[in-house]
Design an enzyme around this catalytic site. Structure first.
Site, PDB file in Angstrom:
ATOM      1  CE  LYS A  77      -4.488  -4.439  -3.963  1.00  0.00           C
ATOM      2  NZ  LYS A  77      -3.861  -3.136  -4.262  1.00  0.00           N
ATOM      3  NE  ARG A 154       1.705  -5.907  -2.191  1.00  0.00           N
ATOM      4  CZ  ARG A 154       0.590  -5.481  -1.579  1.00  0.00           C
ATOM      5  NH1 ARG A 154      -0.295  -6.326  -1.124  1.00  0.00           N
ATOM      6  NH2 ARG A 154       0.373  -4.206  -1.455  1.00  0.00           N
ATOM      7  NE  ARG A 188      -5.216   4.229   1.025  1.00  0.00           N
ATOM      8  CZ  ARG A 188      -4.765   3.212   0.308  1.00  0.00           C
ATOM      9  NH1 ARG A 188      -5.614   2.341  -0.207  1.00  0.00           N
ATOM     10  NH2 ARG A 188      -3.471   3.055   0.091  1.00  0.00           N
ATOM     11  NE  ARG A 232      -2.175   2.043   3.852  1.00  0.00           N
ATOM     12  CZ  ARG A 232      -2.296   1.156   2.881  1.00  0.00           C
ATOM     13  NH1 ARG A 232      -3.494   0.672   2.593  1.00  0.00           N
ATOM     14  NH2 ARG A 232      -1.253   0.737   2.213  1.00  0.00           N
ATOM     15  NE  ARG A 243       1.797   1.517  -0.707  1.00  0.00           N
ATOM     16  CZ  ARG A 243       0.784   2.334  -0.404  1.00  0.00           C
ATOM     17  NH1 ARG A 243       1.015   3.521   0.127  1.00  0.00           N
ATOM     18  NH2 ARG A 243      -0.457   1.953  -0.625  1.00  0.00           N
TER      19      ARG A 243
HETATM   20  N1  LIG Z   1       1.295 -10.343  -0.024  1.00  0.00           N
HETATM   21  C1  LIG Z   1       2.171  -9.490   0.522  1.00  0.00           C
HETATM   22  N2  LIG Z   1       3.505  -9.712   0.446  1.00  0.00           N
HETATM   23  C2  LIG Z   1       4.397  -8.885   0.988  1.00  0.00           C
HETATM   24  N3  LIG Z   1       4.071  -7.765   1.641  1.00  0.00           N
HETATM   25  C3  LIG Z   1       2.748  -7.479   1.766  1.00  0.00           C
HETATM   26  C4  LIG Z   1       1.733  -8.316   1.215  1.00  0.00           C
HETATM   27  N4  LIG Z   1       0.533  -7.794   1.509  1.00  0.00           N
HETATM   28  C5  LIG Z   1       0.766  -6.676   2.189  1.00  0.00           C
HETATM   29  N5  LIG Z   1       2.104  -6.465   2.343  1.00  0.00           N
HETATM   30  C6  LIG Z   1       2.744  -5.365   3.058  1.00  0.00           C
HETATM   31  O1  LIG Z   1       1.739  -4.495   3.588  1.00  0.00           O
HETATM   32  C7  LIG Z   1       1.797  -3.213   2.976  1.00  0.00           C
HETATM   33  C8  LIG Z   1       0.401  -2.668   2.802  1.00  0.00           C
HETATM   34  O2  LIG Z   1      -0.321  -3.526   1.955  1.00  0.00           O
HETATM   35  P1  LIG Z   1      -1.664  -3.036   1.236  1.00  0.00           P
HETATM   36  O3  LIG Z   1      -2.569  -2.430   2.227  1.00  0.00           O
HETATM   37  O4  LIG Z   1      -2.173  -4.192   0.443  1.00  0.00           O
HETATM   38  O5  LIG Z   1      -1.110  -1.868   0.318  1.00  0.00           O
HETATM   39  P2  LIG Z   1      -1.349  -1.313  -1.138  1.00  0.00           P
HETATM   40  O6  LIG Z   1      -2.260  -0.152  -0.932  1.00  0.00           O
HETATM   41  O7  LIG Z   1       0.058  -0.891  -1.491  1.00  0.00           O
HETATM   42  O8  LIG Z   1      -1.919  -2.342  -2.064  1.00  0.00           O
HETATM   43  C9  LIG Z   1       2.567  -3.430   1.681  1.00  0.00           C
HETATM   44  O9  LIG Z   1       3.220  -2.255   1.223  1.00  0.00           O
HETATM   45  C10 LIG Z   1       3.580  -4.493   2.121  1.00  0.00           C
HETATM   46  O10 LIG Z   1       4.618  -3.920   2.894  1.00  0.00           O
END
Ligand SMILES: Nc1ncnc2c1ncn2[C@@H]1O[C@H](COP(=O)(O)OP(=O)(O)O)[C@@H](O)[C@H]1O
Length: 297
Positions: A77, A154, A188, A232, A243
């Protein structure tokens, strides 16, 4: 829609009011401040997109694009949203980045966020909306308009709140086989200095049962980033699996939410960036846009 808005406003906290104000004022101000070199190209979904869902953007004439990227952890994404944001001249806003900025700060939420994120769980809607609201307000103050949201919404509740405060033109749902997602997260690497995203994984999954195979070459870091790479804390096998499970429970229902509104573009990644980027541009009817940008560079 009215019911959702009512629900939101009844349970609203100061944060929800803030996001509402930020989104609303963006809509009002965008028409006077927006910069969009070629708005028509940027806003027209292609015929292949139309044939799937017919989600014609709803009269976005006076503003830049307002798009959302959906997809499992590791699908890419960030990579594709960031490339499109450069192409279209709109900010790429990743709520995961906002959360990581906050957890690396000395702010009051840092410790709480670290614990939640490192277990792969979702942060509360209120915290996310507060962070997003602040980011939008800061951007608006700098004259930004339009956005590509990555990682938000989300949950269905977040989608309802978003729907209550602004119009989303298009939702791109990136898809990739689950075996590849885990390998991509584990491979990553991020440059601790410039924030660049790279990947050491070489994914080569053979096709079976009629499903095509998929090859994704590693994405090596350039020499200036090579000795600054970090992983990360939530990109461990255990946390990535958590996740993915949470994505399936909490975020997967968003596909139907947006499909039923005719806004969903399903895009199955055919391979790595060299194979997928041109196909994504084609699906979005943006190939000409890319050619003109490159010629002008
Ligand atoms: N819209 C959201 N609602 C709730 N938690 C979020 C949201 N966006 C990000 N997070 C938190 O930040 C973390 C990292 O998000 P992100 O970088 O988008 O991870 P991913 O690679 O899992 O898509 C998520 O695992 C969650 O804990």
């Amino acid at each position: 829609m009215a019911a959702a808005l009512l629900r939101v406003s009844r349970s609203s906290s100061a944060q929800l009011t803030a996001v509402s104000r930020a989104f609303t004022s963006r809509n009002f101000s965008a028409s006077s401040t927006s910069f969009n070199p070629e708005p028509d190209i940027a806003r027209s979904p292609s015929s292949s997109f139309l044939s799937r869902n017919s989600p014609l953007p709803q009269d976005p004439k006076d503003r830049n694009v307002q798009w959302v990227f959906l997809g499992c952890p590791g699908v890419g994404k960030g990579t594709y949203a960031s490339r499109l944001s450069n192409l279209l001249g709109v900010p790429h806003i990743a709520t995961g980045d906002l959360v990581r900025e906050e957890l690396n700060s000395t702010g009051p939420l840092a410790a709480q966020l670290k614990e939640i994120v490192n277990q792969g769980k979702l942060v509360s809607d209120e915290i996310i909306i507060n962070l997003l609201s602040k980011r939008l307000e800061a951007g608006e103050a700098k004259g930004e308009s339009g956005f590509i949201l990555d990682g938000f919404p989300r949950t269905i509740r977040q989608a309802e709140i978003l729907e209550g405060v602004t119009e989303i033109d298009l939702v791109v749902n990136l898809q990739l086989r689950e075996e590849a997602l885990l390998a991509k997260c584990l491979g990553r690497r991020i440059c601790s200095q410039c924030g660049g995203n790279y990947n050491i994984a070489c994914i080569d999954i053979k096709g079976d049962n009629g499903e095509p195979g998929i090859y994704m070459a590693p994405l090596p870091a350039p020499p200036q980033c090579a000795d600054k790479l970090i992983q990360r804390a939530d990109d461990t096998e255990e946390v990535v699996k958590a996740r993915l499970q949470i994505y399936n429970e909490m975020s997967r229902p968003l596909e139907e939410f947006y499909r039923s509104r005719g806004k969903l573009l399903e895009f199955s990644l055919p391979g790595g960036i060299p194979e997928s980027w041109p196909k994504l541009l084609e699906a979005l009817n943006l190939e000409d846009h890319e050619v003109k940008r490159s010629a002008a560079a």
